[in-house]
Design a protein around this motif. Structure first.
Motif, PDB file in Angstrom:
ATOM      1  N   GLY A 177       0.997  -1.346   0.206  1.00  0.00           N
ATOM      2  CA  GLY A 177       0.431  -0.143   0.324  1.00  0.00           C
ATOM      3  C   GLY A 177       0.728   1.101  -0.034  1.00  0.00           C
ATOM      4  O   GLY A 177       1.156   1.463  -0.613  1.00  0.00           O
ATOM      5  N   GLY A 189       2.658   3.055   2.345  1.00  0.00           N
ATOM      6  CA  GLY A 189       3.672   2.363   3.301  1.00  0.00           C
ATOM      7  C   GLY A 189       4.654   1.461   2.739  1.00  0.00           C
ATOM      8  O   GLY A 189       5.765   2.111   2.473  1.00  0.00           O
ATOM      9  N   ASN A 241       2.673  -8.488  -1.488  1.00  0.00           N
ATOM     10  CA  ASN A 241       1.817  -8.168  -1.429  1.00  0.00           C
ATOM     11  C   ASN A 241       0.424  -8.947  -1.547  1.00  0.00           C
ATOM     12  O   ASN A 241       1.100  -9.935  -3.227  1.00  0.00           O
ATOM     13  N   VAL A 293       0.489 -12.818   3.007  1.00  0.00           N
ATOM     14  CA  VAL A 293       1.093 -13.556   5.050  1.00  0.00           C
ATOM     15  C   VAL A 293      -0.491 -14.159   5.323  1.00  0.00           C
ATOM     16  O   VAL A 293      -0.675 -13.328   5.760  1.00  0.00           O
ATOM     17  N   ASP A 352      -0.972   2.173   8.486  1.00  0.00           N
ATOM     18  CA  ASP A 352      -2.946   1.681   9.231  1.00  0.00           C
ATOM     19  C   ASP A 352      -1.857   0.753  10.754  1.00  0.00           C
ATOM     20  O   ASP A 352      -3.274   0.918  11.304  1.00  0.00           O
ATOM     21  N   THR A 357      -4.082   7.920   8.774  1.00  0.00           N
ATOM     22  CA  THR A 357      -3.753   8.734   6.897  1.00  0.00           C
ATOM     23  C   THR A 357      -3.385   8.291   6.056  1.00  0.00           C
ATOM     24  O   THR A 357      -1.864   7.394   6.663  1.00  0.00           O
ATOM     25  N   ALA A 358      -3.597   8.047   4.653  1.00  0.00           N
ATOM     26  CA  ALA A 358      -2.108   8.246   4.138  1.00  0.00           C
ATOM     27  C   ALA A 358      -0.837   9.209   4.266  1.00  0.00           C
ATOM     28  O   ALA A 358       0.461   8.760   3.606  1.00  0.00           O
ATOM     29  N   GLN A 359      -1.610  10.482   4.720  1.00  0.00           N
ATOM     30  CA  GLN A 359      -0.438  11.114   4.745  1.00  0.00           C
ATOM     31  C   GLN A 359       0.595  10.481   5.818  1.00  0.00           C
ATOM     32  O   GLN A 359       2.153  11.090   5.543  1.00  0.00           O
ATOM     33  N   LYS A 417      -7.383  19.096  -5.106  1.00  0.00           N
ATOM     34  CA  LYS A 417      -6.837  17.213  -4.393  1.00  0.00           C
ATOM     35  C   LYS A 417      -6.639  16.765  -5.209  1.00  0.00           C
ATOM     36  O   LYS A 417      -5.865  15.807  -5.100  1.00  0.00           O
TER      37      LYS A 417
HETATM   38  P1  FAD Z   1      -2.897   0.433   2.851  1.00  0.00           P
HETATM   39  O1  FAD Z   1      -2.591   1.238   1.419  1.00  0.00           O
HETATM   40  O2  FAD Z   1      -4.016  -0.420   3.101  1.00  0.00           O
HETATM   41  O3  FAD Z   1      -1.560  -0.916   2.399  1.00  0.00           O
HETATM   42  C1  FAD Z   1      -1.584  -2.268   2.617  1.00  0.00           C
HETATM   43  C2  FAD Z   1      -1.320  -3.139   2.015  1.00  0.00           C
HETATM   44  O4  FAD Z   1      -1.345  -4.761   2.341  1.00  0.00           O
HETATM   45  C3  FAD Z   1      -2.441  -3.365   0.088  1.00  0.00           C
HETATM   46  O5  FAD Z   1      -2.089  -3.675  -0.154  1.00  0.00           O
HETATM   47  C4  FAD Z   1      -3.508  -4.722   1.290  1.00  0.00           C
HETATM   48  O6  FAD Z   1      -3.575  -5.607   0.326  1.00  0.00           O
HETATM   49  C5  FAD Z   1      -1.971  -5.600   2.049  1.00  0.00           C
HETATM   50  N1  FAD Z   1      -1.733  -6.394   2.416  1.00  0.00           N
HETATM   51  C6  FAD Z   1      -3.272  -6.706   3.587  1.00  0.00           C
HETATM   52  N2  FAD Z   1      -3.114  -7.330   4.119  1.00  0.00           N
HETATM   53  C7  FAD Z   1      -1.989  -8.256   3.815  1.00  0.00           C
HETATM   54  C8  FAD Z   1      -1.806 -10.091   3.857  1.00  0.00           C
HETATM   55  N3  FAD Z   1      -1.979 -10.667   4.729  1.00  0.00           N
HETATM   56  N4  FAD Z   1      -0.847 -10.356   2.966  1.00  0.00           N
HETATM   57  C9  FAD Z   1      -0.313  -9.444   1.366  1.00  0.00           C
HETATM   58  N5  FAD Z   1      -0.674  -7.959   1.733  1.00  0.00           N
HETATM   59  C10 FAD Z   1      -1.927  -7.718   2.436  1.00  0.00           C
HETATM   60  N6  FAD Z   1      -5.588   9.302   4.167  1.00  0.00           N
HETATM   61  C11 FAD Z   1      -5.568  10.791   3.649  1.00  0.00           C
HETATM   62  O7  FAD Z   1      -4.794  11.075   4.375  1.00  0.00           O
HETATM   63  N7  FAD Z   1      -5.656  11.247   2.539  1.00  0.00           N
HETATM   64  C12 FAD Z   1      -7.193  11.327   2.172  1.00  0.00           C
HETATM   65  O8  FAD Z   1      -7.952  11.914   1.152  1.00  0.00           O
HETATM   66  C13 FAD Z   1      -7.458   9.762   2.510  1.00  0.00           C
HETATM   67  N8  FAD Z   1      -9.103   9.617   2.019  1.00  0.00           N
HETATM   68  C14 FAD Z   1      -9.233   8.107   1.717  1.00  0.00           C
HETATM   69  C15 FAD Z   1      -9.838   7.143   1.712  1.00  0.00           C
HETATM   70  C16 FAD Z   1     -10.650   5.977   1.248  1.00  0.00           C
HETATM   71  C17 FAD Z   1     -12.083   6.233   0.717  1.00  0.00           C
HETATM   72  C18 FAD Z   1     -10.122   5.548   2.265  1.00  0.00           C
HETATM   73  C19 FAD Z   1     -10.283   3.725   2.845  1.00  0.00           C
HETATM   74  C20 FAD Z   1      -8.708   6.196   3.270  1.00  0.00           C
HETATM   75  C21 FAD Z   1      -8.651   7.684   3.070  1.00  0.00           C
HETATM   76  N9  FAD Z   1      -7.818   7.426   3.227  1.00  0.00           N
HETATM   77  C22 FAD Z   1      -7.431   8.566   3.263  1.00  0.00           C
HETATM   78  C23 FAD Z   1      -6.463   6.640   4.592  1.00  0.00           C
HETATM   79  C24 FAD Z   1      -5.172   5.653   3.585  1.00  0.00           C
HETATM   80  O9  FAD Z   1      -5.784   5.212   3.010  1.00  0.00           O
HETATM   81  C25 FAD Z   1      -5.018   4.648   4.822  1.00  0.00           C
HETATM   82  O10 FAD Z   1      -4.509   5.530   5.691  1.00  0.00           O
HETATM   83  C26 FAD Z   1      -3.514   4.260   4.042  1.00  0.00           C
HETATM   84  O11 FAD Z   1      -4.006   4.094   3.203  1.00  0.00           O
HETATM   85  C27 FAD Z   1      -2.682   3.478   4.240  1.00  0.00           C
HETATM   86  O12 FAD Z   1      -1.885   2.869   4.211  1.00  0.00           O
HETATM   87  P2  FAD Z   1      -1.121   1.590   4.619  1.00  0.00           P
HETATM   88  O13 FAD Z   1       0.454   1.952   3.462  1.00  0.00           O
HETATM   89  O14 FAD Z   1      -0.576   1.595   5.867  1.00  0.00           O
HETATM   90  O15 FAD Z   1      -1.751   0.646   4.274  1.00  0.00           O
END
Ligand code: FAD
Length: 401
Positions: free
Chosen positions: A12, A14, A37, A81, A296, A311-313, A372
């Motif tokens: 994702g 991160g 992934n 995983v 997250d 957050t994505a940020q 945006k």
């Molecule tokens: P993720 O991006 O969720 O990535 C996790 C990855 O792990 C995914 O690819 C998933 O497939 C993979 N994964 C999970 N479990 C397994 C497993 N068991 N085995 C292998 N792979 C696995 N944040 C902002 O800052 N600004 C915004 O405008 C905003 N808008 C949003 C709108 C929506 C609709 C949503 C749902 C969220 C929004 N967010 C926003 C929050 C943001 O998307 C998350 O905080 C962000 O995606 C977190 O990033 P991450 O890398 O932690 O996890």
């Protein structure tokens, strides 16, 4: 001497940005990097509401991971995983394979929080992943087709639970996308109802009064019904039950009432606080020197009482620091403390309106919507340069540009 093995779980925001940063930081042959992934595509979680209504092409939301990474520097494994053994330093994958690591990054993201409300887990549609939002799209089309057989108005009633940023983005997208979908499927748009439900006294309750009023005005103008100060008590396949004996007949409740850290990490013997993996100021899992966690699924305390939000940020700011600290750990150098700088937040309400705050500026209207898009384009630029932006928007293959 054997090369250290770095394994990244999750591609994702991160995970993928950490792997891209490692590609730049590591010297040739300095370490083996494996990115794991469960899908072979990376998706823009912040744009998933568009997939749900079909207002963006799939290629604009999901992109091939092998095309984003440098295969000479990063090995990609498409696998889910199932567990991590922190004693033998092995990652177990569904299907039986085990990948060993010297340094591990856990970036497995979020799960949807349903707060144990009866029927939500089984019957509500979740904004969780590319796949889950494609299911929302297919549900809308399915209900359109069934409406043509039984004329049941509940099939044309679309309810969004949660009036936070994700909820209003979903409501705005439904208002934008449903007229076109109705036309395509020969459904009278005037029979459509779009309803938002929020337990707090207003939508985006954490925002200044002017932003709340602006958002309510936009939603109203777009004929979106908003019910505030009302909790959802139950969801069945045919209706949503609310406080005060209210019920809304609907086949489609879209759930956007919050997220929690991915619970898969709970059984791995790692410390867990508030449902997430607590990390130190270097993004290392507490009491560990070789396991990192960001995004997250991790818990980073910005002060004694408050954690950084999911957050994505946050994930995007953590990723390059995490990459630096993994490299520093390998080289025996000192690690960098992670400091978060909040740049603001903007939520779209369809394509032509948005609400938010960047720095000290309150954003709204078309300028907000433009900002945006700038934020999203900036991410794509960082991920894959200008060619990725062109590919995402015009459907041109990266080799052609
Ligand atoms: P993720 O991006 O969720 O990535 C996790 C990855 O792990 C995914 O690819 C998933 O497939 C993979 N994964 C999970 N479990 C397994 C497993 N068991 N085995 C292998 N792979 C696995 N944040 C902002 O800052 N600004 C915004 O405008 C905003 N808008 C949003 C709108 C929506 C609709 C949503 C749902 C969220 C929004 N967010 C926003 C929050 C943001 O998307 C998350 O905080 C962000 O995606 C977190 O990033 P991450 O890398 O932690 O996890």
């Amino acid at each position: 001497m054997t090369k250290p093995k770095i394994v990244i779980l999750g591609a994702g925001y991160g995970g993928i940005i950490t792997s891209k940063s490692l590609e730049k930081l590591l010297k040739s042959g300095e370490a083996d990097v494996t990115l794991i992934n469960k899908h072979d595509y990376h998706y823009l979680t912040t744009q998933l509401h568009k997939t749900g209504v079909g207002t963006a092409a799939d290629r604009q939301i999901a992109m091939s991971i092998p095309e984003l990474i440098n295969p000479a520097k990063t090995r990609f494994l498409k696998a889910a995983v199932s567990s991590v053994d922190i004693h033998s330093q092995g990652v177990h994958l569904e299907g039986g394979e085990t990948v060993t690591y010297d340094y591990l990054l856990i970036a497995l993201g979020f799960e949807v929080e349903t707060f144990g409300i009866p029927g939500v887990k089984e019957n509500a549609f979740k904004i969780r992943s590319f796949r889950s939002t494609k299911i929302i799209y297919h549900q809308i089309v399915k209900q359109f087709n069934l409406y043509k057989q039984d004329y049941d108005p509940s099939r044309l009633t679309f309810v969004v639970a949660g009036g936070g940023f994700t909820g209003i983005e979903m409501l705005g997208e439904l208002a934008d996308g449903l007229p076109k979908l109705c036309k395509e499927h020969d459904i009278p748009f005037e029979k459509i109802r779009i309803i938002g439900i929020e337990a707090a006294p207003s939508v985006i309750p954490f925002f200044p009064k002017q932003s709340i009023e602006y958002t309510q005005e936009v939603l109203e103008k777009r004929n979106i019904e908003v019910i505030t100060a009302t909790k959802i008590l139950e969801c069945t396949p045919e209706k949503v039950l609310l406080e005060n004996n209210l019920e809304i007949p609907t086949r489609t409740l879209i759930w956007s009432c919050g997220v929690k850290g991915n619970t898969i990490v709970h059984k791995w013997g790692l410390p867990i606080e508030k449902g997430k993996i607590p990390v130190d100021s270097y993004l290392r899992v507490k009491n560990s020197k070789n396991i990192f966690s960001i995004g997250d699924c991790s818990l980073f305390m910005k002060d004694e009482k408050n954690a950084l939000p999911p957050t994505a940020q946050v994930a995007l700011q953590q990723a390059p620091v995490c990459a630096k600290n993994i490299v520093a750990s390998i080289r025996g150098e000192s690690l960098k403390t992670f400091e978060y700088h909040h740049k603001g937040s903007v939520a779209s309400i369809g394509l032509m309106a948005a609400v938010g705050k960047v720095g000290n500026f309150r954003l709204s209207g078309m300028f907000g919507a433009f900002m945006k898009q700038v934020i999203e384009a900036r991410y794509l630029f960082n991920l894959g340069g200008p060619s990725l932006i062109i590919k995402q928007h015009f459907g041109v293959s990266r080799e052609q540009v």
